[in-house]
Scaffold this active site. Sequence first.
Site, PDB file in Angstrom:
ATOM      1  N   ASP A  73     -34.892  25.970  88.533  1.00  0.00           N
ATOM      2  CA  ASP A  73     -33.470  25.656  88.404  1.00  0.00           C
ATOM      3  C   ASP A  73     -33.290  24.220  87.905  1.00  0.00           C
ATOM      4  O   ASP A  73     -33.969  23.302  88.357  1.00  0.00           O
ATOM      5  CB  ASP A  73     -32.808  25.807  89.793  1.00  0.00           C
ATOM      6  CG  ASP A  73     -31.320  25.549  89.755  1.00  0.00           C
ATOM      7  OD1 ASP A  73     -30.630  26.198  88.950  1.00  0.00           O
ATOM      8  OD2 ASP A  73     -30.846  24.692  90.525  1.00  0.00           O
ATOM      9  N   GLU A  81     -35.029  26.605  83.411  1.00  0.00           N
ATOM     10  CA  GLU A  81     -33.666  26.457  82.905  1.00  0.00           C
ATOM     11  C   GLU A  81     -33.551  25.017  82.427  1.00  0.00           C
ATOM     12  O   GLU A  81     -33.437  24.104  83.240  1.00  0.00           O
ATOM     13  CB  GLU A  81     -32.641  26.719  84.025  1.00  0.00           C
ATOM     14  CG  GLU A  81     -31.224  26.573  83.529  1.00  0.00           C
ATOM     15  CD  GLU A  81     -30.220  26.175  84.611  1.00  0.00           C
ATOM     16  OE1 GLU A  81     -29.030  26.427  84.413  1.00  0.00           O
ATOM     17  OE2 GLU A  81     -30.608  25.594  85.640  1.00  0.00           O
TER      18      GLU A  81
END
Length: 547
Positions: free
Chosen positions: A200, A243
């Site tokens: 993330d 990401e």
Amino acid sequence: MLDLWYKNAILYCIDVETYMDANGDGVGDFEGLTQRLDYIAGLGVTCIWLLPFYPTPNKDNGYDVMDYYNVDTRLGTLGDFVEFTRQANDRGIRVIVDLVINHTSDQHPWFQAACKDENSKYRDYYVWSKEKPEDADEGIVFPGYQKSTWTYNPEAGAYYFHRFYDHQADLNITNPQVREEIQKIMGFWLAIGVSGFRVDAAQFLIEVRDNQAQLDVESPYQYLKEIRNFLSWRRGDAILLAEANVSLEELPKYFGDGDKMQMLFNFIVNQNLFLALAREKATPLVEALKAMPSIPETGQWGHFIRNHDELSLDKLSDAQQNEIADAFAPDKEQMWIFDRGIRRRFAPMVDSDPRRLRLAYSLVLTLPGTPVINYGEELGMGDDLSLEERNSARTPMQWSNEPNADFSTASPDQLVLPVVTEGQYSYKHLNVVDERRDPKSLLNWMERAIRMRKECPEFGWGTWQIIETGNPCVFAHRCEWRGGVVIAVHNLSREAYTVTLELDDGDTERLIDLLGDQPYEAIEGTSHDVQLKGYGYRWFRVGSHHL
Ligand code: GLC
């Protein structure tokens, strides 16, 4: 021999909370998800990416973690998680999990201890400042919803840094103890069977503030190497899928020489794909693909249409963003968010036009890389713009036309998020059971397309090139791997066209039709005239063998 399973994988993203509720409390859970594994296997998925399922105050859909070593009690137990993973593995499905290590929830015991006592070892787990830094109003990720990036904590008597919401305090990765904690977390989930992590907010994870001690490595990107090394020592076939919505120039630094992230989501191609769909021209997509850096042999792009967040268009100009908004988010007030994107699901953006839906997913399945599909996309699920923020695109999975879409037996007001009940996207007409029965449904198309994609490893593994067609509306590309050659041709426009593929001398054999918007005969001989209907697409294998 390289065993890079992710090169020919089909990733499917699931939020446990909204997928299937087995115990009738209104919240999806691992038991429910486990019951649905045969559905997922039937779709052809080979790897499930789970959104955060850890104990959480749930103020950012679980991206606010208060315990990295457990399952939120609403979703089940660690035992349920292990059982789910085992049953997924039994069906040949791997599991990767979200690794949210840029920040913790402010309810995490580390943060609580850090605020209470300046001398606690946890104080330096976070990023502090006695004075409010001058740039506190800069770099806000959720404009309109988030006020600052530094917030005063009265108990601590200091400001703490948070790239995201103020309840998500950034961890200080310059502290070796924090880095050890992160390794322990990774080690834990690897030991109980996951095949890797979706990292993330990777670009913020490695961001180091001026007032933080410098990392004892040459550059923040080296930290990516550190976690990759750890990962690979613990489990050789595990991957990191990052990401990192960063610029073209920065992307290669995340892959390194094959020693950092194995996979990156391709946000630039995603945004330009939307520009191409809005303009009904292939050019933006072609240009974005041509601009991509070459990546290491073990590297791979993750391609997607939509994910659980807004459709971020931040890498495009204002004028380009407006073009996309005009086409796909006409009610900007309702549909536009964070000054940069669209909070709708994809099907409503194209008014569920079956041709446009299939065109887009056909692209995602054939672009050089690995496709990532968000749960519900296989049905063409809609959204609920009355819900807050990004929740509009996170409504529960629609299983059947039974109450609550068969997602849960709880009373509707107890559901974690409401199911879509109004209009053409209501579960009453749009659900798994109905689509399963309809041979023409998107679900059945998706299953067939995924099957074909898996039989064409060239798309995921191969070297690729763009084929000139002379028509700016048509995107054609060729992928080659171990002697196999496949070609995909996509017409982005509503007009029908015939294009002549300008192929290399080696590709003069016939083109065998693999998949298309209608059945076609093989194109014999040396003519490579390809007919395409409006929004049509065709996949071919070059040569004499169908398989
Ligand atoms: C990532 C997630 C997003 C979340 C944010 C903060 O961007 O995709 O949903 O809000 O990180 O963790």
